[in-house]
Design a protein around this motif. Structure first.
Motif, PDB file in Angstrom:
ATOM      1  N   THR A  50       0.838  -1.203   0.000  1.00 48.56           N
ATOM      2  CA  THR A  50       0.000   0.000   0.000  1.00 48.56           C
ATOM      3  C   THR A  50       0.871   1.250   0.000  1.00 48.56           C
ATOM      4  OG1 THR A  50      -1.764  -1.160   1.177  1.00 48.56           O
ATOM      5  CG2 THR A  50      -1.784   1.245   1.251  1.00 48.56           C
ATOM      6  N   PHE A  51       1.903   1.241   0.834  1.00 52.17           N
ATOM      7  CA  PHE A  51       2.826   2.380   0.867  1.00 52.17           C
ATOM      8  C   PHE A  51       3.544   2.539  -0.468  1.00 52.17           C
ATOM      9  CE2 PHE A  51       3.330   1.659   5.711  1.00 52.17           C
ATOM     10  CZ  PHE A  51       2.166   2.383   5.943  1.00 52.17           C
ATOM     11  N   ALA A  52       3.904   1.403  -1.080  1.00 49.36           N
ATOM     12  CA  ALA A  52       4.610   1.461  -2.369  1.00 49.36           C
ATOM     13  C   ALA A  52       3.747   2.109  -3.444  1.00 49.36           C
ATOM     14  CB  ALA A  52       5.025   0.054  -2.790  1.00 49.36           C
ATOM     15  N   ARG A  53       2.468   1.782  -3.436  1.00 49.32           N
ATOM     16  CA  ARG A  53       1.573   2.391  -4.425  1.00 49.32           C
ATOM     17  C   ARG A  53       1.382   3.878  -4.142  1.00 49.32           C
ATOM     18  NH1 ARG A  53      -0.331  -2.881  -4.081  1.00 49.32           N
ATOM     19  NH2 ARG A  53      -1.627  -2.513  -2.246  1.00 49.32           N
ATOM     20  N   MET A  54       1.298   4.242  -2.869  1.00 45.69           N
ATOM     21  CA  MET A  54       1.158   5.657  -2.509  1.00 45.69           C
ATOM     22  C   MET A  54       2.383   6.456  -2.950  1.00 45.69           C
ATOM     23  SD  MET A  54      -0.423   5.233   1.346  1.00 45.69           S
ATOM     24  CE  MET A  54      -0.077   6.941   1.735  1.00 45.69           C
ATOM     25  N   ALA A  55       3.566   5.851  -2.792  1.00 46.77           N
ATOM     26  CA  ALA A  55       4.808   6.547  -3.131  1.00 46.77           C
ATOM     27  C   ALA A  55       5.169   6.422  -4.608  1.00 46.77           C
ATOM     28  CB  ALA A  55       5.956   6.011  -2.276  1.00 46.77           C
ATOM     29  N   ARG A  56       4.413   5.605  -5.364  1.00 37.78           N
ATOM     30  CA  ARG A  56       4.688   5.368  -6.792  1.00 37.78           C
ATOM     31  C   ARG A  56       6.164   4.992  -6.985  1.00 37.78           C
ATOM     32  NH1 ARG A  56       4.149   9.818  -9.841  1.00 37.78           N
ATOM     33  NH2 ARG A  56       4.204  11.267  -8.086  1.00 37.78           N
ATOM     34  N   VAL A  57       6.592   3.976  -6.234  1.00 36.15           N
ATOM     35  CA  VAL A  57       8.019   3.643  -6.192  1.00 36.15           C
ATOM     36  C   VAL A  57       8.558   3.200  -7.552  1.00 36.15           C
ATOM     37  CG1 VAL A  57       8.033   3.092  -3.727  1.00 36.15           C
ATOM     38  CG2 VAL A  57       7.490   1.307  -5.378  1.00 36.15           C
ATOM     39  N   LYS A  58       7.742   2.514  -8.341  1.00 38.71           N
ATOM     40  CA  LYS A  58       8.220   2.067  -9.656  1.00 38.71           C
ATOM     41  C   LYS A  58       8.509   3.250 -10.575  1.00 38.71           C
ATOM     42  CE  LYS A  58       6.344  -1.319 -11.792  1.00 38.71           C
ATOM     43  NZ  LYS A  58       5.321  -2.179 -12.428  1.00 38.71           N
ATOM     44  N   VAL A  64      15.265   0.566  -8.937  1.00 33.45           N
ATOM     45  CA  VAL A  64      15.232  -0.235  -7.708  1.00 33.45           C
ATOM     46  C   VAL A  64      14.040  -1.190  -7.809  1.00 33.45           C
ATOM     47  CG1 VAL A  64      15.105  -0.215  -5.199  1.00 33.45           C
ATOM     48  CG2 VAL A  64      16.216   1.675  -6.405  1.00 33.45           C
ATOM     49  N   ASP A  65      14.330  -2.480  -7.806  1.00 32.64           N
ATOM     50  CA  ASP A  65      13.287  -3.482  -8.007  1.00 32.64           C
ATOM     51  C   ASP A  65      12.722  -3.930  -6.655  1.00 32.64           C
ATOM     52  OD1 ASP A  65      11.620  -5.509  -8.763  1.00 32.64           O
ATOM     53  OD2 ASP A  65      13.063  -6.501 -10.077  1.00 32.64           O
ATOM     54  N   GLY A  66      11.623  -3.325  -6.257  1.00 34.09           N
ATOM     55  CA  GLY A  66      10.994  -3.678  -4.994  1.00 34.09           C
ATOM     56  C   GLY A  66      10.496  -5.107  -4.966  1.00 34.09           C
ATOM     57  N   GLY A 234       1.239 -14.741 -15.001  1.00 30.22           N
ATOM     58  CA  GLY A 234       2.608 -15.099 -14.637  1.00 30.22           C
ATOM     59  C   GLY A 234       3.005 -14.563 -13.297  1.00 30.22           C
ATOM     60  N   LYS A 235       4.238 -14.881 -12.947  1.00 29.63           N
ATOM     61  CA  LYS A 235       4.786 -14.554 -11.645  1.00 29.63           C
ATOM     62  C   LYS A 235       4.776 -13.039 -11.384  1.00 29.63           C
ATOM     63  CE  LYS A 235       9.029 -15.438  -9.037  1.00 29.63           C
ATOM     64  NZ  LYS A 235      10.334 -16.102  -9.085  1.00 29.63           N
ATOM     65  N   ASP A 236       4.793 -12.240 -12.436  1.00 31.87           N
ATOM     66  CA  ASP A 236       4.830 -10.789 -12.256  1.00 31.87           C
ATOM     67  C   ASP A 236       3.595 -10.257 -11.568  1.00 31.87           C
ATOM     68  OD1 ASP A 236       6.610  -9.975 -15.313  1.00 31.87           O
ATOM     69  OD2 ASP A 236       7.315 -10.579 -13.326  1.00 31.87           O
ATOM     70  N   GLY A 237       2.559 -11.106 -11.421  1.00 33.29           N
ATOM     71  CA  GLY A 237       1.381 -10.667 -10.699  1.00 33.29           C
ATOM     72  C   GLY A 237       1.661 -10.311  -9.263  1.00 33.29           C
ATOM     73  N   LEU A 238       2.773 -10.781  -8.740  1.00 26.49           N
ATOM     74  CA  LEU A 238       3.118 -10.463  -7.364  1.00 26.49           C
ATOM     75  C   LEU A 238       3.881  -9.143  -7.250  1.00 26.49           C
ATOM     76  CD1 LEU A 238       4.280 -13.857  -5.835  1.00 26.49           C
ATOM     77  CD2 LEU A 238       2.310 -12.515  -5.193  1.00 26.49           C
ATOM     78  N   GLU A 239       4.161  -8.524  -8.363  1.00 27.91           N
ATOM     79  CA  GLU A 239       4.999  -7.317  -8.352  1.00 27.91           C
ATOM     80  C   GLU A 239       4.344  -6.193  -7.580  1.00 27.91           C
ATOM     81  OE1 GLU A 239       6.938  -4.227 -11.593  1.00 27.91           O
ATOM     82  OE2 GLU A 239       6.162  -6.175 -12.203  1.00 27.91           O
ATOM     83  N   LYS A 240       5.130  -5.556  -6.750  1.00 25.08           N
ATOM     84  CA  LYS A 240       4.624  -4.392  -6.035  1.00 25.08           C
ATOM     85  C   LYS A 240       4.768  -3.165  -6.914  1.00 25.08           C
ATOM     86  CE  LYS A 240       5.546  -6.070  -1.397  1.00 25.08           C
ATOM     87  NZ  LYS A 240       4.150  -6.209  -1.076  1.00 25.08           N
ATOM     88  N   GLU A 241       3.782  -2.297  -6.837  1.00 28.52           N
ATOM     89  CA  GLU A 241       3.833  -1.106  -7.663  1.00 28.52           C
ATOM     90  C   GLU A 241       4.782  -0.096  -7.057  1.00 28.52           C
ATOM     91  OE1 GLU A 241      -0.049   0.324  -8.447  1.00 28.52           O
ATOM     92  OE2 GLU A 241      -0.798  -1.616  -9.042  1.00 28.52           O
TER      93      GLU A 241
END
Length: 241
Positions: A50-58, A64-66, A234-241
């Protein structure tokens, strides 16, 4: 904005520190402290996305690959640490302890290499996810009276379920009865803390709260597996945004 994104990655990585503290506690024979640290890693992993999506880390930190950070931490906290706790805290013949720990580690390692770990709609894990921390918690703090052959058989069943296309709720992503699912996760963590505090006794409230939440998640798994059956991705479904 970059500072916020970095702080999110550091927060995610702190799960590894909590896991390390859990390992130290398990080595010292302090199983309640080890489990408390494992529960802390569960909370961190549950909210960092949730924090990653708020911060738009990608977008802010594209180099940096979260997702990779998350995989490294999850494998330690959801597989290696619970396998070690099983090995040192369960009373069983040495060969059975090796067998149980090896089943956890091998099934988890192969599962992480599979494509299609998450359903196409993103609301489910496909197969039993690597949640050995929950399984070992139940073994030690909820049903400690079960004999080691029963524990070993249950471990074998869950190891096989990694590779069976059941649809297990992914609580942070929505899905059937989403708010109730979140509530049941909170009940599980709360009653787990109660049982950890009561150890070596088993709190009646803690036991029934745990069984209620696990039974609910099992029910949703059965319903979604046999009624929804979404396509998987695929496995990328687990990727954090």
């Amino acid at each position: 904005m970059k500072l916020f994104a970095w702080l999110v990655h550091i927060f995610t990585a702190s799960g590894l520190l909590a896991g390390f503290m859990g390992l130290l506690a398990a080595i010292e024979g302090d199983y309640p402290a080890a489990m408390a640290w494992m529960l802390a890693t569960l909370v961190i992993d549950g909210i960092d996305g949730t924090f990653a999506r708020m911060a738009r880390v990608k977008e802010v930190l594209p180099n940096v690959d979260g997702k990779t950070i998350d995989y490294v931490i999850d494998f330690f906290t959801y597989a290696i640490l619970p396998a070690y706790l099983f090995f040192v805290a369960v009373e069983a013949p040495l060969w059975a302890l090796y067998a149980g720990s090896f089943m956890m580690l091998l099934s988890a390692a192969i599962y992480y290499g599979l494509e299609g770990m998450v359903s196409e709609d993103g609301n489910h894990f496909v197969g039993f996810p690597v949640m050995w921390n929950m399984v070992v918690y139940i073994f030690i703090f909820v049903v400690p009276w079960l004999s080691w052959p029963v524990l070993l058989a249950i471990t074998a069943v869950f190891a096989v379920l990694h590779f069976v296309p059941i649809l297990v709720p992914y609580p942070s992503r929505g899905g059937r009865w989403w708010m109730l699912t979140i509530a049941m996760v909170v009940v599980f963590i709360g009653t787990a803390l109660l049982n950890v505090w009561a150890y070596p006794r088993v709190s009646a409230v803690g036991r029934w709260g745990c069984l209620l939440s696990v039974g609910y998640l099992a029910l949703v798994t059965v319903l979604d597996t046999f009624q929804a059956r979404p396509q998987v991705q695929g496995k990328d479904g687990l990727e954090k945004e």
